[in-house]
Design an enzyme around this catalytic site. Structure first.
Site, short mmCIF file in Angstrom:
data_model
loop_
_atom_site.label_atom_id
_atom_site.label_comp_id
_atom_site.label_asym_id
_atom_site.label_seq_id
_atom_site.Cartn_x
_atom_site.Cartn_y
_atom_site.Cartn_z
N ARG A 104 21.62 55.14 55.10
CA ARG A 104 22.70 55.94 55.64
C ARG A 104 23.24 55.16 56.91
O ARG A 104 22.59 54.65 57.35
CB ARG A 104 22.51 57.14 56.02
CG ARG A 104 22.01 58.29 55.23
CD ARG A 104 23.47 58.73 54.48
NE ARG A 104 23.02 59.78 53.30
CZ ARG A 104 22.74 59.70 52.04
NH1 ARG A 104 22.48 58.48 51.75
NH2 ARG A 104 22.84 60.74 51.30
N GLU A 123 31.83 56.30 56.34
CA GLU A 123 32.28 55.98 54.93
C GLU A 123 33.07 57.27 54.26
O GLU A 123 32.80 58.36 54.94
CB GLU A 123 31.27 55.43 54.10
CG GLU A 123 30.12 56.72 53.96
CD GLU A 123 29.19 55.98 53.19
OE1 GLU A 123 28.13 55.18 53.51
OE2 GLU A 123 28.89 56.34 52.02
N HIS A 165 28.32 52.06 48.45
CA HIS A 165 27.46 53.03 48.32
C HIS A 165 26.93 52.96 46.99
O HIS A 165 27.33 54.37 46.37
CB HIS A 165 28.06 54.15 49.01
CG HIS A 165 26.81 55.09 49.46
ND1 HIS A 165 26.67 56.08 50.28
CD2 HIS A 165 25.71 55.15 48.62
CE1 HIS A 165 25.95 56.61 50.63
NE2 HIS A 165 24.90 56.41 49.32
C1 GLV Z 1 22.49 58.49 48.08
O1 GLV Z 1 22.81 58.02 48.96
C2 GLV Z 1 21.39 59.47 48.18
O2 GLV Z 1 20.88 59.85 49.02
O3 GLV Z 1 21.02 59.75 47.17
#
Ligand code: GLV
Length: 319
Positions: A236, A265, A283
């Site tokens: 994160r 983001e 991401h």
């Molecule tokens: C994506 O970022 C997740 O936490 O699966």
């Protein structure tokens, strides 16, 4: 029974729900649902499949009239007030394990992209700027004999360590607690975060985001990183104080950084786009056909279980 899905999913999740007599409504647009739209659509849902992009806080939870389960289609669940949901007898689930390999693969891709300057090389080719082979062109860093610092030795940290070890690296780690399996498998020693940052050539971040890990990598400890080090984050964005990392990258105090996640983001700090020594991804840690289908299907399984009075497969609780 009604289930609301906040984003169109991959795989057979919808069919699975329907085959169990559940009415499904999916937010039809290809964008993140707004808060107002979310509030309107979830009111009478018995279950919700949410993405980590939706903030499910007290206000959203108070708006739920009959909901029994929130199935977050992600391993991270920092977007949900889990304690409050549980207090209201709403189960919260996530999608662990099934995205571990996809995320670890992408992490290694980012490490190599940073260490071997792939972005600069690719850009040179596309801009038709390559004038031929040179002994000193785009010199990067080799993996062999480097020290990899895994920040967060959970499932994904473990899978990254396994991959990185195969390059002939030494593994060290930081975590709240000792992880004996990790230590044994990789002959790895646990260090404080500062000590890890002072020692590691490659730092890979795999912590869950919570109050304790918010900006756990910050101005004070990031500056302890080695000059020729690489840092990548596929967990994160908020775990790293991004402004401070950008300063180090600008001044070339570290070699490079790879980002799959960002503070705030999808808006990203414009400074990042100007830097040559960063590799930026949108991401996509879990973004493979196999993994995204499995994640959606696990959400459906959790919903089916809870709505038929059984226990969810992958519940989460606040630590
Ligand atoms: C994506 O970022 C997740 O936490 O699966």
């Amino acid at each position: 029974m009604k289930v609301f899905i906040t984003r169109k999913l991959v795989g057979k999740a919808e069919q699975m729900l329907k085959a169990n007599g559940i009415q499904v409504k999916t937010f039809p647009e290809d964008r993140a649902i707004s808060r107002a739209e979310l509030l309107k659509n979830i009111k009478d849902a018995d279950g919700i499949i949410s993405m980590f992009t939706e903030k499910i806080d007290k206000k959203v939870i108070d708006n739920l009239e009959r909901c029994k389960i929130i199935a977050n289609c992600a391993v991270g669940f920092n977007n949900i007030d889990v304690r409050y949901a549980n207090e209201k007898n709403i189960a919260v689930t996530n999608t662990p394990e099934i995205l571990t390999d996809a995320t670890a693969d992408l992490t290694v891709a980012l490490v190599l992209a940073c260490a071997r300057r792939l972005r600069e090389g690719e850009r040179m080719m596309r801009k038709n700027e390559w004038t031929g082979w040179k002994p000193q062109q785009l010199l990067g860093l080799e993996m062999k004999n480097k020290t990899v610092g895994i920040v967060g030795a959970g499932r994904i940290g473990y899978a990254v360590a396994k991959r990185m070890k195969s390059f002939g690296t030494k593994i060290i780690y930081f975590d709240r607690k000792n992880n004996l399996k990790f230590e044994k498998e990789f002959s790895a020693k646990r260090f404080s975060l500062s000590a890890l940052l002072r020692r590691a050539d490659i730092v890979s971040v795999h912590l869950p985001l919570d109050k304790k890990t918010l900006h756990i990598l910050n101005k004070d400890n990031l500056k302890q990183m080695k000059k020729n080090s690489v840092i990548v984050n596929t967990s994160r964005g908020e775990i790293i104080e991004e402004k401070s990392l950008i300063q180090l990258l600008k001044k070339k105090k570290i070699f490079a950084a790879g980002f799959d996640v960002y503070e705030g983001e999808p808006v990203i700090n414009p400074e990042l786009r100007k830097l040559d020594n960063v590799f930026l991804l949108p991401h996509i840690g879990s973004a493979t056909v196999e993994t995204r289908s499995a994640m959606a299907e696990l959400c459906a399984k959790n919903i089916i279980k809870v709505l038929s009075g059984r226990k969810p497969v992958t519940p989460v609780y606040v630590r």
